[in-house]
Design an enzyme around this catalytic site. Structure first.
Site, PDB file in Angstrom:
ATOM      1  N   LYS A  22      30.764  14.470  45.278  1.00  0.00           N
ATOM      2  CA  LYS A  22      31.576  13.311  45.678  1.00  0.00           C
ATOM      3  C   LYS A  22      32.918  13.801  46.233  1.00  0.00           C
ATOM      4  O   LYS A  22      33.376  13.341  47.275  1.00  0.00           O
ATOM      5  CB  LYS A  22      31.818  12.429  44.467  1.00  0.00           C
ATOM      6  N   ASN A  23      33.530  14.773  45.555  1.00  0.00           N
ATOM      7  CA  ASN A  23      34.885  15.199  45.935  1.00  0.00           C
ATOM      8  C   ASN A  23      34.910  16.146  47.130  1.00  0.00           C
ATOM      9  O   ASN A  23      35.976  16.597  47.536  1.00  0.00           O
ATOM     10  CB  ASN A  23      35.599  15.810  44.732  1.00  0.00           C
ATOM     11  N   CYS A 117      46.158   5.022  37.628  1.00  0.00           N
ATOM     12  CA  CYS A 117      44.791   4.717  37.170  1.00  0.00           C
ATOM     13  C   CYS A 117      44.728   5.129  35.697  1.00  0.00           C
ATOM     14  O   CYS A 117      45.728   5.520  35.106  1.00  0.00           O
ATOM     15  CB  CYS A 117      43.768   5.472  38.010  1.00  0.00           C
ATOM     16  N   ARG A 122      49.575   9.445  38.945  1.00  0.00           N
ATOM     17  CA  ARG A 122      48.914   9.941  40.153  1.00  0.00           C
ATOM     18  C   ARG A 122      49.700   9.631  41.433  1.00  0.00           C
ATOM     19  O   ARG A 122      49.224   8.988  42.353  1.00  0.00           O
ATOM     20  CB  ARG A 122      47.487   9.417  40.207  1.00  0.00           C
ATOM     21  N   ASP A 305      38.008  17.744  35.218  1.00  0.00           N
ATOM     22  CA  ASP A 305      36.959  16.719  35.327  1.00  0.00           C
ATOM     23  C   ASP A 305      35.818  16.951  34.352  1.00  0.00           C
ATOM     24  O   ASP A 305      34.920  16.117  34.244  1.00  0.00           O
ATOM     25  CB  ASP A 305      36.408  16.653  36.755  1.00  0.00           C
ATOM     26  N   ARG A 397      30.463   5.236  40.254  1.00  0.00           N
ATOM     27  CA  ARG A 397      31.368   5.703  41.311  1.00  0.00           C
ATOM     28  C   ARG A 397      31.078   7.156  41.669  1.00  0.00           C
ATOM     29  O   ARG A 397      31.258   7.567  42.797  1.00  0.00           O
ATOM     30  CB  ARG A 397      32.822   5.596  40.835  1.00  0.00           C
TER      31      ARG A 397
HETATM   32  C1  EPZ Z   1      41.400  15.529  42.783  1.00  0.00           C
HETATM   33  O1  EPZ Z   1      42.317  14.473  42.547  1.00  0.00           O
HETATM   34  C2  EPZ Z   1      40.034  14.991  42.364  1.00  0.00           C
HETATM   35  N1  EPZ Z   1      39.689  13.850  43.209  1.00  0.00           N
HETATM   36  C3  EPZ Z   1      40.083  14.585  40.895  1.00  0.00           C
HETATM   37  O2  EPZ Z   1      38.784  14.154  40.530  1.00  0.00           O
HETATM   38  C4  EPZ Z   1      40.453  15.813  40.067  1.00  0.00           C
HETATM   39  O3  EPZ Z   1      40.558  15.432  38.707  1.00  0.00           O
HETATM   40  C5  EPZ Z   1      41.799  16.375  40.552  1.00  0.00           C
HETATM   41  O4  EPZ Z   1      41.726  16.672  41.967  1.00  0.00           O
HETATM   42  C6  EPZ Z   1      42.196  17.654  39.827  1.00  0.00           C
HETATM   43  O5  EPZ Z   1      41.219  18.617  40.006  1.00  0.00           O
HETATM   44  C7  EPZ Z   1      39.231  14.066  44.462  1.00  0.00           C
HETATM   45  O6  EPZ Z   1      39.100  15.193  44.913  1.00  0.00           O
HETATM   46  C8  EPZ Z   1      38.873  12.846  45.267  1.00  0.00           C
HETATM   47  P1  EPZ Z   1      45.742  16.453  42.254  1.00  0.00           P
HETATM   48  P2  EPZ Z   1      43.831  14.592  43.098  1.00  0.00           P
HETATM   49  O7  EPZ Z   1      46.520  15.936  43.431  1.00  0.00           O
HETATM   50  O8  EPZ Z   1      43.841  15.347  44.375  1.00  0.00           O
HETATM   51  C9  EPZ Z   1      49.919  15.408  40.228  1.00  0.00           C
HETATM   52  C10 EPZ Z   1      37.193  12.663  39.678  1.00  0.00           C
HETATM   53  O9  EPZ Z   1      36.935  12.355  38.521  1.00  0.00           O
HETATM   54  N2  EPZ Z   1      50.348  15.085  41.611  1.00  0.00           N
HETATM   55  O10 EPZ Z   1      45.223  17.839  42.286  1.00  0.00           O
HETATM   56  O11 EPZ Z   1      44.400  13.232  43.071  1.00  0.00           O
HETATM   57  C11 EPZ Z   1      48.817  14.477  39.726  1.00  0.00           C
HETATM   58  O12 EPZ Z   1      49.377  13.300  39.182  1.00  0.00           O
HETATM   59  C12 EPZ Z   1      38.631  12.786  40.133  1.00  0.00           C
HETATM   60  O13 EPZ Z   1      36.332  12.918  40.552  1.00  0.00           O
HETATM   61  C13 EPZ Z   1      51.676  14.743  41.849  1.00  0.00           C
HETATM   62  O14 EPZ Z   1      52.492  14.683  40.934  1.00  0.00           O
HETATM   63  O15 EPZ Z   1      44.511  15.481  41.985  1.00  0.00           O
HETATM   64  C14 EPZ Z   1      48.125  15.326  38.698  1.00  0.00           C
HETATM   65  O16 EPZ Z   1      48.855  15.270  37.485  1.00  0.00           O
HETATM   66  C15 EPZ Z   1      39.582  12.349  39.041  1.00  0.00           C
HETATM   67  N3  EPZ Z   1      52.063  14.460  43.128  1.00  0.00           N
HETATM   68  C16 EPZ Z   1      48.204  16.741  39.281  1.00  0.00           C
HETATM   69  O17 EPZ Z   1      49.303  16.701  40.213  1.00  0.00           O
HETATM   70  C17 EPZ Z   1      51.189  14.521  44.181  1.00  0.00           C
HETATM   71  O18 EPZ Z   1      51.600  14.253  45.333  1.00  0.00           O
HETATM   72  C18 EPZ Z   1      46.956  17.200  40.031  1.00  0.00           C
HETATM   73  O19 EPZ Z   1      46.633  16.181  40.934  1.00  0.00           O
HETATM   74  C19 EPZ Z   1      49.843  14.861  43.923  1.00  0.00           C
HETATM   75  C20 EPZ Z   1      49.446  15.147  42.638  1.00  0.00           C
END
Ligand code: EPZ
Length: 419
Positions: A22-23, A117, A122, A305, A397
């Site tokens: 999915k990702n 969420c 996020r 995840d 999802r």
């Molecule tokens: C991706 O989300 C995945 N989703 C998530 O999978 C996964 O848990 C996550 O990466 C971590 O591996 C997709 O790829 C569609 P991040 P993403 O930006 O990109 C903070 C699932 O279950 N952050 O790497 O949103 C954030 O809040 C989903 O399939 C900021 O502060 O994750 C988090 O604490 C859930 N500012 C950390 O960084 C930003 O601009 C990592 O987030 C971006 C992120």
């Protein structure tokens, strides 16, 4: 709202095919906005989030044609309206992946801020800061991001912390920028590497994907491509733990063991027997399960995840396990429900301490987010008696045909619908 009824206590056995990731599919679909040519995607999982993004692409002016259960053809002759509306973005945060492609292709974008969420606030500040570095003018108003740029200009973008979709958004935006962009502290996930492979297939010039430094040489336009999405390492890990927690012996097919090294190492430390081949993984129980400590980390570390799923396994392991969730600030929504089933888990900040083994008993439980709902299904498989998992749309999802795949491995599971 559908729910799953599961009769626990049966060991899983047999083989299961892992679906496309999915990702990886979601950024690949967003990347189709970058060209007027047709992009064909294969091994796209049949999950709700793909449907949501296809609907969003349609509203932007892209034409997405379904060629088969897992096969799509997408072409975007022009961006009719560069707006990602609130009602779609709030359903699926990954919708923000259209932001970079829209600014790069159409020079403007109006994307709803995703909002929080179940697993945390996020924010997307790193995505926006990166686009500013590339010369975009970013304004936040009425809950939307308004981004504009005549044409993006290559720049150095240093991420303060790793962000997976932030890296993907900036990599896509940079493919059509004037000049060279260097992303440092970039995410190294296999899904980032897969997206780079697709973009290169479309004519982009990208080096370093999979390392912390990615260099993108902007080009004038991107073209057609045929691409097969990688296997879903999180789905694969979920089924490995399903086999482990029920004392079964299961073979995963069409997967990529190389994307699961940290997970396979952890499972071996717990005492499971794991064998791998080029595109398969076999797991069986050798000895009683041993509790181990674990911390989630950006790739190639143990993936956040799979944290909830691993926690359920630790409820069945002998000893005390400390699980440290270092990526998201509130990814323990599954703990209260696991406690209701008999688990012994204490929380302190972003650490959970699990005492095992504790017998689990079936209960009525409610899913809260995609991976927490998967963990409740695993707990139900190991529990004595019957469990009903409510709100399984969270599962749908990101997990294709989960009840069919589990039933194929001998689980007693059925989907009940209010309809
Ligand atoms: C991706 O989300 C995945 N989703 C998530 O999978 C996964 O848990 C996550 O990466 C971590 O591996 C997709 O790829 C569609 P991040 P993403 O930006 O990109 C903070 C699932 O279950 N952050 O790497 O949103 C954030 O809040 C989903 O399939 C900021 O502060 O994750 C988090 O604490 C859930 N500012 C950390 O960084 C930003 O601009 C990592 O987030 C971006 C992120």
């Amino acid at each position: 709202m559908d729910r799953l009824r599961i009769e626990g206590g049966r060991s899983l056995a047999g083989a299961v095919r892992v679906s496309g990731a999915k990702n990886a599919a979601l950024p690949a679909l967003a990347a189709c906005l970058l060209t007027g040519s047709e992009v064909r995607l294969d091994n796209v999982p049949d999950v709700w989030d793909v449907g949501t993004l296809v609907k969003l692409l349609d509203g932007l002016g892209a034409r997405a044609e379904r060629l088969g259960t897992h096969r799509w053809a997408v072409s975007t002759p022009e961006i009719a309206s560069p707006e990602a509306p609130y009602d779609l973005v709030r359903k699926m945060r990954a919708s923000v992946l259209v932001l970079g492609p829209l600014v790069a292709r159409a020079g403007r974008a109006r994307v709803s801020l995703p909002g929080g969420c179940a697993i945390g606030a996020r924010p997307i500040d790193r995505h926006l800061e990166g686009l500013r570095q590339l010369g975009a003018e970013i304004r936040l108003e009425h809950g939307y991001v308004e981004a504009r740029a005549e044409r993006l200009t290559g720049a150095l973008v240093d991420f303060p912390d790793v962000t997976v979709t932030g890296t993907e958004n900036l990599m896509m935006a940079a493919t059509l920028a004037r000049g060279t962009t260097v992303l440092t502290n970039a995410a190294r996930e296999p899904e980032v590497v897969d997206l780079a492979r697709l973009l290169r297939g479309m004519g982009a010039r990208i080096d370093g994907a999979g390392t912390s430094v990615i260099t993108i040489e902007g080009v004038e336009a991107l073209g057609p491509c045929e691409h097969r999405v990688i296997a879903d390492r999180i789905e694969a890990g979920t089924y490995l733990i399903a086999a482990a927690i029920t004392g079964g012996k299961v073979t995963l097919e069409d997967c990529e063991p190389g994307h699961l090294r940290a997970v396979l190492e952890a499972l071996a430390k717990v005492g499971l027997r794991v064998e791998t081949g080029p595109s398969w993984i076999r797991i069986g129980n050798g000895r009683p399960l041993r509790a181990i400590d674990l911390a989630t980390e950006p790739y190639p570390g143990f993936p956040t995840d799979l944290q909830a799923q691993f926690m359920v396994l630790m409820t069945q392991a002998g000893g005390s396990s400390t699980i440290d969730e270092t990526i998201f600030e509130s990814r323990f929504m599954h703990v209260p429900e696991l406690r209701r089933m008999g688990a012994s888990i204490d929380l302190a900040g972003h650490a959970a301490r699990v005492e095992g083994p504790t017998p689990l008993t079936g209960a009525e439980v409610t899913a809260s987010d995609l991976r927490a709902s998967a963990c409740l299904v695993l707990a139900a498989l190991a529990a004595r008696g019957e469990t009903v998992v409510h709100r399984v749309y969270h599962l749908d999802r990101g997990y294709e045909a989960i009840e069919k795949k589990l039933a194929g491995l001998g689980a007693r599971v059925e989907r009940l619908s209010d309809r």
